[in-house]
Design a protein around this motif. Structure first.
Motif, PDB file in Angstrom:
ATOM      1  N   GLU A 127      -1.839   6.138  17.656  1.00  0.00           N
ATOM      2  CA  GLU A 127      -2.820   6.915  17.042  1.00  0.00           C
ATOM      3  C   GLU A 127      -2.846   8.557  17.466  1.00  0.00           C
ATOM      4  N   SER A 128      -3.182   9.498  16.579  1.00  0.00           N
ATOM      5  CA  SER A 128      -3.356  10.774  17.228  1.00  0.00           C
ATOM      6  C   SER A 128      -3.881  11.052  18.183  1.00  0.00           C
ATOM      7  N   PHE A 129      -5.045  10.312  18.570  1.00  0.00           N
ATOM      8  CA  PHE A 129      -5.883  10.803  19.631  1.00  0.00           C
ATOM      9  C   PHE A 129      -5.130  10.604  20.917  1.00  0.00           C
TER      10      PHE A 129
ATOM     11  N   LEU B  40       0.736  13.672  10.371  1.00  0.00           N
ATOM     12  CA  LEU B  40      -0.436  12.775  11.107  1.00  0.00           C
ATOM     13  C   LEU B  40      -0.691  11.691  10.171  1.00  0.00           C
ATOM     14  N   GLY B  41      -0.422  10.441  10.346  1.00  0.00           N
ATOM     15  CA  GLY B  41      -0.503   9.343   9.347  1.00  0.00           C
ATOM     16  C   GLY B  41       0.645   9.305   8.552  1.00  0.00           C
ATOM     17  N   ALA B  42       1.864   9.260   9.368  1.00  0.00           N
ATOM     18  CA  ALA B  42       3.100   9.483   8.587  1.00  0.00           C
ATOM     19  C   ALA B  42       3.418   8.391   7.483  1.00  0.00           C
ATOM     20  N   GLY B  43       2.851   7.151   7.757  1.00  0.00           N
ATOM     21  CA  GLY B  43       3.152   5.983   6.801  1.00  0.00           C
ATOM     22  C   GLY B  43       4.692   5.944   6.581  1.00  0.00           C
TER      23      GLY B  43
ATOM     24  N   ARG C 281     -12.350  13.738  12.216  1.00  0.00           N
ATOM     25  CA  ARG C 281     -12.391  13.728  13.748  1.00  0.00           C
ATOM     26  C   ARG C 281     -10.940  13.772  14.129  1.00  0.00           C
ATOM     27  N   VAL C 282     -10.104  13.011  13.386  1.00  0.00           N
ATOM     28  CA  VAL C 282      -8.637  13.092  13.645  1.00  0.00           C
ATOM     29  C   VAL C 282      -8.266  14.575  13.697  1.00  0.00           C
ATOM     30  N   VAL C 283      -8.443  15.349  12.561  1.00  0.00           N
ATOM     31  CA  VAL C 283      -7.854  16.560  12.285  1.00  0.00           C
ATOM     32  C   VAL C 283      -8.479  17.796  13.526  1.00  0.00           C
TER      33      VAL C 283
ATOM     34  N   PHE D 291       0.728  -1.475   0.190  1.00  0.00           N
ATOM     35  CA  PHE D 291      -0.056  -0.193   0.147  1.00  0.00           C
ATOM     36  C   PHE D 291       0.907   1.092   0.156  1.00  0.00           C
ATOM     37  N   HIS D 292       1.859   1.225   0.944  1.00  0.00           N
ATOM     38  CA  HIS D 292       2.824   2.343   1.129  1.00  0.00           C
ATOM     39  C   HIS D 292       3.459   2.684  -0.235  1.00  0.00           C
ATOM     40  N   GLN D 293       4.150   1.528  -0.747  1.00  0.00           N
ATOM     41  CA  GLN D 293       4.924   1.774  -2.306  1.00  0.00           C
ATOM     42  C   GLN D 293       3.900   2.260  -3.106  1.00  0.00           C
ATOM     43  N   TRP D 294       2.671   1.878  -3.239  1.00  0.00           N
ATOM     44  CA  TRP D 294       1.824   2.477  -4.206  1.00  0.00           C
ATOM     45  C   TRP D 294       1.499   3.927  -3.837  1.00  0.00           C
ATOM     46  N   HIS D 295       1.379   4.186  -2.818  1.00  0.00           N
ATOM     47  CA  HIS D 295       0.922   5.517  -2.293  1.00  0.00           C
ATOM     48  C   HIS D 295       2.203   6.698  -2.709  1.00  0.00           C
ATOM     49  N   ILE D 296       3.393   6.371  -2.221  1.00  0.00           N
ATOM     50  CA  ILE D 296       4.406   7.201  -2.576  1.00  0.00           C
ATOM     51  C   ILE D 296       4.782   7.459  -3.871  1.00  0.00           C
TER      52      ILE D 296
ATOM     53  N   VAL E 255       3.677  11.091  13.451  1.00  0.00           N
ATOM     54  CA  VAL E 255       2.520   9.836  14.025  1.00  0.00           C
ATOM     55  C   VAL E 255       2.113   8.831  13.064  1.00  0.00           C
ATOM     56  N   GLU E 256       2.196   7.564  13.580  1.00  0.00           N
ATOM     57  CA  GLU E 256       1.426   6.626  12.766  1.00  0.00           C
ATOM     58  C   GLU E 256       1.165   5.271  13.616  1.00  0.00           C
ATOM     59  N   PRO E 257       0.172   4.859  13.601  1.00  0.00           N
ATOM     60  CA  PRO E 257      -0.173   3.653  14.680  1.00  0.00           C
ATOM     61  C   PRO E 257       0.400   2.265  13.953  1.00  0.00           C
ATOM     62  N   ALA E 258       0.562   2.345  12.535  1.00  0.00           N
ATOM     63  CA  ALA E 258       0.865   1.203  11.922  1.00  0.00           C
ATOM     64  C   ALA E 258       2.171   0.592  11.978  1.00  0.00           C
TER      65      ALA E 258
ATOM     66  N   ALA F 153      -1.919  16.416   7.138  1.00  0.00           N
ATOM     67  CA  ALA F 153      -2.745  15.322   7.491  1.00  0.00           C
ATOM     68  C   ALA F 153      -3.221  14.593   6.253  1.00  0.00           C
ATOM     69  N   SER F 154      -2.777  13.388   6.072  1.00  0.00           N
ATOM     70  CA  SER F 154      -2.783  12.742   4.745  1.00  0.00           C
ATOM     71  C   SER F 154      -3.623  11.395   4.938  1.00  0.00           C
ATOM     72  N   MET F 155      -4.765  11.284   5.955  1.00  0.00           N
ATOM     73  CA  MET F 155      -5.733  10.220   5.793  1.00  0.00           C
ATOM     74  C   MET F 155      -6.885  10.402   4.928  1.00  0.00           C
ATOM     75  N   LEU F 156      -6.380  10.880   3.717  1.00  0.00           N
ATOM     76  CA  LEU F 156      -7.756  11.034   2.660  1.00  0.00           C
ATOM     77  C   LEU F 156      -7.657   9.571   2.031  1.00  0.00           C
TER      78      LEU F 156
ATOM     79  N   ILE G 126       7.126   9.932   4.253  1.00  0.00           N
ATOM     80  CA  ILE G 126       7.775  10.632   3.082  1.00  0.00           C
ATOM     81  C   ILE G 126       7.474  12.277   3.342  1.00  0.00           C
ATOM     82  N   LEU G 127       6.365  12.424   3.857  1.00  0.00           N
ATOM     83  CA  LEU G 127       5.904  13.676   3.962  1.00  0.00           C
ATOM     84  C   LEU G 127       6.743  14.363   5.104  1.00  0.00           C
ATOM     85  N   SER G 128       7.243  13.744   6.216  1.00  0.00           N
ATOM     86  CA  SER G 128       8.084  14.368   7.302  1.00  0.00           C
ATOM     87  C   SER G 128       9.349  14.683   6.653  1.00  0.00           C
TER      88      SER G 128
HETATM   89  C1  SAM Z   1      -2.903   7.667   2.984  1.00  0.00           C
HETATM   90  S1  SAM Z   1      -1.791   7.052   4.420  1.00  0.00           S
HETATM   91  C2  SAM Z   1      -0.649   8.229   4.125  1.00  0.00           C
HETATM   92  C3  SAM Z   1       0.884   7.926   4.486  1.00  0.00           C
HETATM   93  C4  SAM Z   1       1.822   8.800   4.406  1.00  0.00           C
HETATM   94  N1  SAM Z   1       1.602  10.286   4.946  1.00  0.00           N
HETATM   95  C5  SAM Z   1       1.852   9.238   2.720  1.00  0.00           C
HETATM   96  O1  SAM Z   1       1.678  10.333   2.176  1.00  0.00           O
HETATM   97  O2  SAM Z   1       2.570   8.357   1.934  1.00  0.00           O
HETATM   98  C6  SAM Z   1      -2.497   7.439   5.841  1.00  0.00           C
HETATM   99  C7  SAM Z   1      -1.959   6.760   7.077  1.00  0.00           C
HETATM  100  O3  SAM Z   1      -2.716   7.623   8.322  1.00  0.00           O
HETATM  101  C8  SAM Z   1      -2.532   6.275   9.337  1.00  0.00           C
HETATM  102  N2  SAM Z   1      -3.768   6.872  10.089  1.00  0.00           N
HETATM  103  C9  SAM Z   1      -4.942   6.698  10.314  1.00  0.00           C
HETATM  104  N3  SAM Z   1      -5.676   6.946  11.135  1.00  0.00           N
HETATM  105  C10 SAM Z   1      -4.499   7.592  12.063  1.00  0.00           C
HETATM  106  C11 SAM Z   1      -4.709   8.309  13.303  1.00  0.00           C
HETATM  107  N4  SAM Z   1      -5.834   8.462  14.113  1.00  0.00           N
HETATM  108  N5  SAM Z   1      -3.407   8.902  13.645  1.00  0.00           N
HETATM  109  C12 SAM Z   1      -2.327   8.688  12.983  1.00  0.00           C
HETATM  110  N6  SAM Z   1      -2.268   8.170  11.983  1.00  0.00           N
HETATM  111  C13 SAM Z   1      -3.592   7.668  11.492  1.00  0.00           C
HETATM  112  C14 SAM Z   1      -2.858   5.166   8.582  1.00  0.00           C
HETATM  113  O4  SAM Z   1      -2.109   4.170   9.514  1.00  0.00           O
HETATM  114  C15 SAM Z   1      -1.876   5.411   7.121  1.00  0.00           C
HETATM  115  O5  SAM Z   1      -0.632   4.842   7.380  1.00  0.00           O
END
Ligand code: SAM
Length: 396
Positions: free
Chosen positions: A89-91, A39-42, A119-121, A8-13, A61-64, A104-107, A45-47
């Motif tokens: 998780e951000s919370f 937020l959602g650093a994966g 909710r996260v934002v 997934f992350h390979q595809w995303h970046i 910040v990334e829970p995975a 914030a990249s949880m789109l 790459i955005l850092s």
């Molecule tokens: C679409 S990916 C983006 C990864 C990276 N930022 C990028 O642009 O390649 C979204 C990431 O947000 C993380 N995520 C989802 N909910 C989150 C939360 N509440 N706090 C932090 N990260 C979260 C997911 O685990 C996922 O890795």
């Protein structure tokens, strides 16, 4: 870490349209010396982009599990001393300083629609961002369009009417018709001009719920199978990207597909009214879509009412658990979980907790190894002091 997570992350970046927009948006938003929250650093790459733009410190910040790779990646790119990782998780995050910029990249396929990103934002903006701080992306807009998408409808919904190995699976069909799909639509699939929700400014948004009634006029003969949704992003002033099938260079994302139960023939001039709503109850985001089809004279031709709630596959037992009037008692396993948690007092080792849990609940475990596995499972969720101590090296 599951291979699919890496894929997934390979595809995303690798999506250069989206990544270039993030890079330009971050370059315009981050000033030298800024503190940035990713937020959602994966993969981080955005850092890295934030460091490149001059950030003094980035909290990734990334829970995975993917977050385990970020310190090395940051170091390999010369930013190891600036990126601090938080595997949670951000919370659950608290920072020693507030951020100037929050990324914030949880789109998802249709932006923030149908996700918990708002909710996260909203939570992170209030607790972790300086007043007046900048958010990337700045604005997200969701659009929908009725589509002729027979191949998808056949493969995802109609397929359930076919017997499998001679067995009847027709009852699954209505569940499938209440689930959101994900697939790329092409310009040729569109039956009308797309219509957009109001743009969501992440700096100002106040509600996690969104909804709108959209009106379409059918422009060509075809079959209505679904509504397709996509997103337009403004990362920062003049920096945009879009997953619309109508733009020349779209992001390489799939689209959100909200099916109608039974495909219906449509003619040029027919009207579609679609009420599309998403709300977030703090656990699930439920999406509801009601669709009315009328001919050019306003005569009703068909209507469909769908909700992802029916696609959640909740059992009666699941619903009973949500009933606030239900009365609960702990099972033997629940009591053992309670024992293990109570023993986490900052003095006992994991081995001692496992031994004491085994002694209190001898009927539950075959041996000490079993009890140890059980205790490890129990401690996966609550934050313990050992985890807190274990946090520092991740980012250091
Ligand atoms: C679409 S990916 C983006 C990864 C990276 N930022 C990028 O642009 O390649 C979204 C990431 O947000 C993380 N995520 C989802 N909910 C989150 C939360 N509440 N706090 C932090 N990260 C979260 C997911 O685990 C996922 O890795």
């Amino acid at each position: 870490m599951a291979q699919s997570l890496l894929q997934f992350h390979q595809w995303h970046i690798s999506d250069s349209v989206t990544m270039s927009a993030y890079r330009d948006g971050i370059a315009r938003s981050v000033r030298t010396g800024d503190v940035v929250l990713d937020l959602g650093a994966g993969t981080g790459i955005l850092s890295l982009m934030a460091c490149e733009a001059g950030a003094r410190r980035v909290y990734a910040v990334e829970p995975a599990a993917i977050i385990a790779l970020v310190p090395k990646i940051a170091a390999d790119n010369g930013f190891g001393d600036r990126v601090i990782c938080e595997k949670r998780e951000s919370f659950d995050v608290e920072l020693p300083e507030k951020a100037d910029v929050m990324i914030a990249s949880m789109l998802d396929a249709a932006g923030v629609f149908g996700t918990n990103m708002l909710r996260v934002v909203l939570d992170a903006r209030r607790r972790l961002l300086k007043p007046g701080g900048v958010i990337v992306p700045q604005t997200v807009t969701t659009s929908f369009c009725p589509v002729d998408f027979g191949s998808w409808h056949e493969a995802s919904i109609a397929c359930w009417t076919e017997p499998r190995m001679g067995f009847d699976f027709r009852s699954v069909r209505s569940v499938a018709a209440n689930q959101q799909g994900s697939r790329g639509v092409k310009k040729d699939n569109l039956l009308a001009q797309p219509q957009a929700f109001d743009p969501i400014e992440l700096a100002d948004a106040t509600s996690t719920n969104m909804g709108r009634t959209l009106y379409f006029e059918i422009e060509r003969e075809g079959t209505l199978h679904a509504l397709a949704g996509w997103l337009d992003i403004i990362m920062a002033a003049d920096v945009r990207c879009s997953s619309s099938p109508l733009v020349e260079t779209p992001m390489s994302w799939s689209h959100l597909i909200l099916p109608v139960d039974s495909p219906v023939h449509v003619r040029s001039g027919d009207r579609i009214e679609a009420a599309v709503r998403a709300w977030d109850d703090g656990r699930e985001t439920v999406v509801v879509w009601d669709v009315w089809l009328r001919d050019a004279l306003g005569n009703a031709r068909a209507e469909f009412h769908h909700s992802s709630f029916y696609g959640l596959l909740l059992t009666k037992e699941d619903l009973r658990r949500l009933d606030v009037d239900s009365v609960r008692a702990l099972s033997e396993r629940g009591m053992a979980q309670c024992t293990a948690l109570t023993l986490c007092d900052g003095n006992r080792s994991l081995e001692e907790i496992a031994a004491a849990t085994l002694e209190s609940h001898p009927g539950l475990f075959r041996n000490l190894a079993d009890a140890r596995d059980f205790v490890l499972g129990v401690l996966r969720e609550p934050e313990t002091a050992a985890e807190v101590r274990g946090r520092a090296p991740i980012g250091s």
